[in-house]
Design a protein around this motif. Structure first.
Motif, PDB file in Angstrom:
ATOM      1  N   LEU A   1      -0.157   2.771   9.671  1.00  0.00           N
ATOM      2  CA  LEU A   1      -1.369   2.178   9.103  1.00  0.00           C
ATOM      3  C   LEU A   1      -1.661   0.862   9.803  1.00  0.00           C
ATOM      4  O   LEU A   1      -0.749   0.160  10.259  1.00  0.00           O
TER       5      LEU A   1
ATOM      6  N   CYS B   1       8.245  -1.027   5.678  1.00  0.00           N
ATOM      7  CA  CYS B   1       7.526  -0.740   6.924  1.00  0.00           C
ATOM      8  C   CYS B   1       8.006  -1.682   8.014  1.00  0.00           C
ATOM      9  O   CYS B   1       8.460  -2.797   7.740  1.00  0.00           O
TER      10      CYS B   1
ATOM     11  N   THR C   1       2.028   8.413   8.883  1.00  0.00           N
ATOM     12  CA  THR C   1       3.154   7.497   8.693  1.00  0.00           C
ATOM     13  C   THR C   1       2.853   6.098   9.234  1.00  0.00           C
ATOM     14  O   THR C   1       3.717   5.231   9.194  1.00  0.00           O
TER      15      THR C   1
ATOM     16  N   CYS D   1       2.003   7.830   4.185  1.00  0.00           N
ATOM     17  CA  CYS D   1       1.157   6.783   3.610  1.00  0.00           C
ATOM     18  C   CYS D   1       0.132   7.403   2.664  1.00  0.00           C
ATOM     19  O   CYS D   1      -0.461   8.436   2.988  1.00  0.00           O
TER      20      CYS D   1
ATOM     21  N   VAL E   1      -5.472   4.288   7.807  1.00  0.00           N
ATOM     22  CA  VAL E   1      -4.212   4.875   7.335  1.00  0.00           C
ATOM     23  C   VAL E   1      -4.048   6.244   7.958  1.00  0.00           C
ATOM     24  O   VAL E   1      -4.944   7.092   7.891  1.00  0.00           O
TER      25      VAL E   1
ATOM     26  N   HIS F   1       0.816  -1.213   0.000  1.00  0.00           N
ATOM     27  CA  HIS F   1       0.000   0.000   0.000  1.00  0.00           C
ATOM     28  C   HIS F   1       0.853   1.268   0.000  1.00  0.00           C
ATOM     29  O   HIS F   1       0.560   2.216  -0.726  1.00  0.00           O
ATOM     30  N   THR F   2       1.907   1.279   0.813  1.00  0.00           N
ATOM     31  CA  THR F   2       2.713   2.500   0.953  1.00  0.00           C
ATOM     32  C   THR F   2       3.785   2.636  -0.102  1.00  0.00           C
ATOM     33  O   THR F   2       4.223   3.742  -0.416  1.00  0.00           O
TER      34      THR F   2
ATOM     35  N   THR G   1       5.985   3.550   8.438  1.00  0.00           N
ATOM     36  CA  THR G   1       6.907   3.612   7.300  1.00  0.00           C
ATOM     37  C   THR G   1       8.313   3.958   7.785  1.00  0.00           C
ATOM     38  O   THR G   1       8.494   4.671   8.775  1.00  0.00           O
TER      39      THR G   1
END
Length: 636
Positions: free
Chosen positions: A104, A70, A102, A142, A99, A65-66, A131
């Protein structure tokens, strides 16, 4: 990936952009041998290996996703409903649900598929990731879950996961607030004493094989080592082999810091409390890393593991639940640690409180239906989650869920009543849509047309929505022939506020609640059956104790001119202008209720009302939906 879904684009919709699915075949390498033997087809999967897989899958989802690396911050509560066995296939599905800038939250569902394709839920959990910083130390943010430039395709399941993840945070914060309060109110000496009683120290050296793709210690490895330490301590105290013990659940684990290759990790486990007459125990595991040059230790995390004995099968006899934490002469183990009796009492009290909240979170967040032990710590969140569980059943419009209609006889109007009934629509569906293969759901929807009360009536100023709602809530014994008694045991006071935490957005209107004991008549079929089976004094009444939570939304029509609405038609009223109300129920165990009520549970059920039209004198049309989930095993 579902082959029936529309995958006409190589880029998934934002809601599924971070979805990751993994599979694992359970072999003898991943299984735990019982009583020192070799793994067989019925050998259970090693929970340590499963924890590693869970961390890998959720990390992959976060990074997908990012678009950046992570690291694990925490793992939420995990309750193992079913343990995979050797030869079965494990399916892990992870997706982002919340989310931040930074960080999630990743929701994880673990399923197992066995003989004849039968699928069972193993566990569900929420992992939190952050992250990593960029090459120059800058923060990397994110992307949001929604992206207006693309078509949003959010399923009912993902919406539910996002909602539950939000309130899971709020429930966890209740525990953190109590922990912080205990820390602030305890003197330094007492806090030091609470750290006593760790009679075992286990060391692990972080080797290159234990590092992740970023060069740090893999979080799943640390959690697996914690699980091993918990089993070792439980084995020592119970004098049983680790193969005869199993980890049934894990309380939330927060990683305060990480570790690297060559670090020495120290695991200190201790048994804090024994539950269920010796069938299970809580094992606290504290983890720290020790510098090999200075010998200084740094706290990494603390975890709580709930260990129980495996179910024993003796020949063709019925399975027997093992009680490994009973001492000699079938007595419960008394001396848990070397700490003083006063400290042990404090630690056991805190362990009981943690377990109570863990069970409440599991049952409320999962809509399991099992009775929740009522506690002041639940006053804020339990009513809300009870309402959410019922709303999920009422508004479950996923096209994959098939609601089958049930034929019902026509309803005749009672000329003496001021309420006219339309033939109801009754439907049913399997509980498998909600991950439960032992229940089914009934949903009934009908239309009530209420006549006007007249200017002389005390109800002339009440809307038809309020008239129906309060009749359902306060006058059940009047309209329900099976109702014998409704006794209110506890009511909400002015100090109870839903959403007291500022991190959670408040609803548009206040949620109210009370706890009642409802005594109902036993169905005549059950009484006759009991008599035929030889019972001299069959029970003619059944007590239930449950939480009632309700919410009435009146703000939706505050800008409308009620006098301008056409009372003879509802076609000119938009859906978003309807006033609604909900009355939801959930079983609880209350100190003021009769002991018999704890034997009868109420699965999530309730009433959902929608006001379609109204007049100034209390007349109008109300759509009423009743939904209830039934346990097949109890009906059998």
């Amino acid at each position: 990936m579902d082959p029936n879904k529309d995958n006409d684009s190589c880029l998934a919709a934002p809601s599924s952009r971070g979805t990751v699915q993994m599979f694992e075949l359970v072999t003898a390498e991943h299984a735990t041998a019982k009583n020192g033997g070799s793994p067989t087809k019925s050998s259970p999967m090693d929970i340590q290996h499963l924890l590693k897989l869970m961390d890998i899958c959720t990390c992959a989802s976060a990074e997908k996703h990012t678009g950046v690396n992570c690291v694990t911050v925490s793992m939420g509560d995990v309750v193992f409903e079913h343990v995979p066995q050797c030869g079965e296939m494990v399916e892990l599905t992870a997706r982002p649900v919340i989310v931040g800038r930074t960080s999630l939250d990743i929701a994880l569902t673990v399923l197992v598929e066995g003989e004849e394709g039968i699928r069972q839920v193993v566990c569900e959990a929420v992992f939190t990731y952050v992250t990593t910083k960029g090459p120059n130390g800058e923060k990397r943010f994110c992307p949001p879950l929604e992206d207006n430039s693309q078509k949003l395709n959010t399923s009912e399941q993902s919406k539910w996961e996002q909602t539950i993840a939000t309130y899971r945070r709020a429930l966890v914060q209740v525990e953190h607030q109590k922990k912080a309060k205990n820390t602030n109110t305890s003197d330094h000496a007492t806090m030091e004493d609470r750290s006593s009683g760790f009679d075992l120290e286990i060391s692990e050296v972080v080797l290159p094989a234990h590092q992740n793709h970023m060069g740090h210690t893999f979080g799943g490895v640390v959690m697996a080592w914690m699980a091993k330490a918990a089993l070792v301590m439980a084995s020592r105290k119970s004098k049983r082999t680790t193969g005869s013990l199993s980890i049934r659940s894990v309380l939330r684990v927060d990683f305060q810091c990480g570790s690297d290759v060559s670090d020495h990790l120290i695991f200190r486990p201790r048994i804090t409390a024994i539950f269920d007459d010796g069938r299970s125990a809580e094992v606290e595991v504290r983890v720290s890393k020790r510098s090999i040059s200075t010998g200084v230790e740094t706290r990494m995390n603390v975890g709580y593991f709930y260990v129980s004995g495996c179910v024993i099968t003796r020949g063709e006899k019925t399975d027997i639940a093992d009680t490994p934490f009973r001492g000699k002469n079938n007595r419960r183990l008394q001396r848990l640690t070397s700490a003083s009796e006063e400290i042990q009492m404090i630690v056991q009290e805190e362990a009981s409180w943690r377990r109570r909240l863990l069970l409440a979170r599991r049952r409320l967040l999962g809509g399991m239906g099992d009775a929740v032990e009522w506690h002041p710590a639940l006053h804020d969140q339990a009513p809300l989650l009870t309402i959410l569980s019922v709303l999920r059943l009422v508004r479950h419009d996923d096209p994959a869920v098939y609601w089958a209609p049930i034929a019902v006889p026509a309803v005749h109007k009672n000329t003496s009543s001021k309420v006219a009934l339309s033939p109801p629509l009754i439907e049913w569906t399997s509980g498998e849509s909600w991950g439960r293969n032992d229940t089914f759901v009934l949903r009934a929807t009908g239309i009530l047309k209420l006549e006007e009360q007249g200017d002389h009536s005390s109800l002339s100023s009440s809307s038809p929505l309020h008239r129906v709602f309060y009749a359902l809530k306060d006058d059940r014994c009047t309209w329900d022939e099976a109702c014998i008694l409704m006794d209110v045991l506890e009511t909400q006071n002015n100090n109870d506020t839903i959403f007291s935490d500022s991190t959670v957005s408040p609803p548009s209107t206040q949620i109210h609640w009370d706890v009642v004991e409802h005594v109902a008549k036993t169905p005549i079929q059950a009484v006759v059956g009991a008599v035929l089976n030889g019972e001299n004094n069959p029970e003619i009444s059944v007590p239930f104790c449950y939480l009632r939570a309700w919410k009435i939304d009146d703000d939706s029509e505050k800008d409308q001119d009620k006098d301008s609405l056409d009372q003879s038609s509802t076609t000119n009223i938009k859906n978003d202008s309807y006033k609604t109300a909900i009355l939801a129920s959930q079983s609880v165990v209350h100190s003021k209720a009769s002991p018999e009520s704890s034997m009868n549970k109420v699965l999530p059920s309730g009433w959902f009302l929608k006001e379609l039209s109204f007049s100034n004198n209390g007349g109008g049309i109300v759509e009423v939906t009743y939904i209830v989930e039934h346990d097949l095993s109890r009906l059998r």
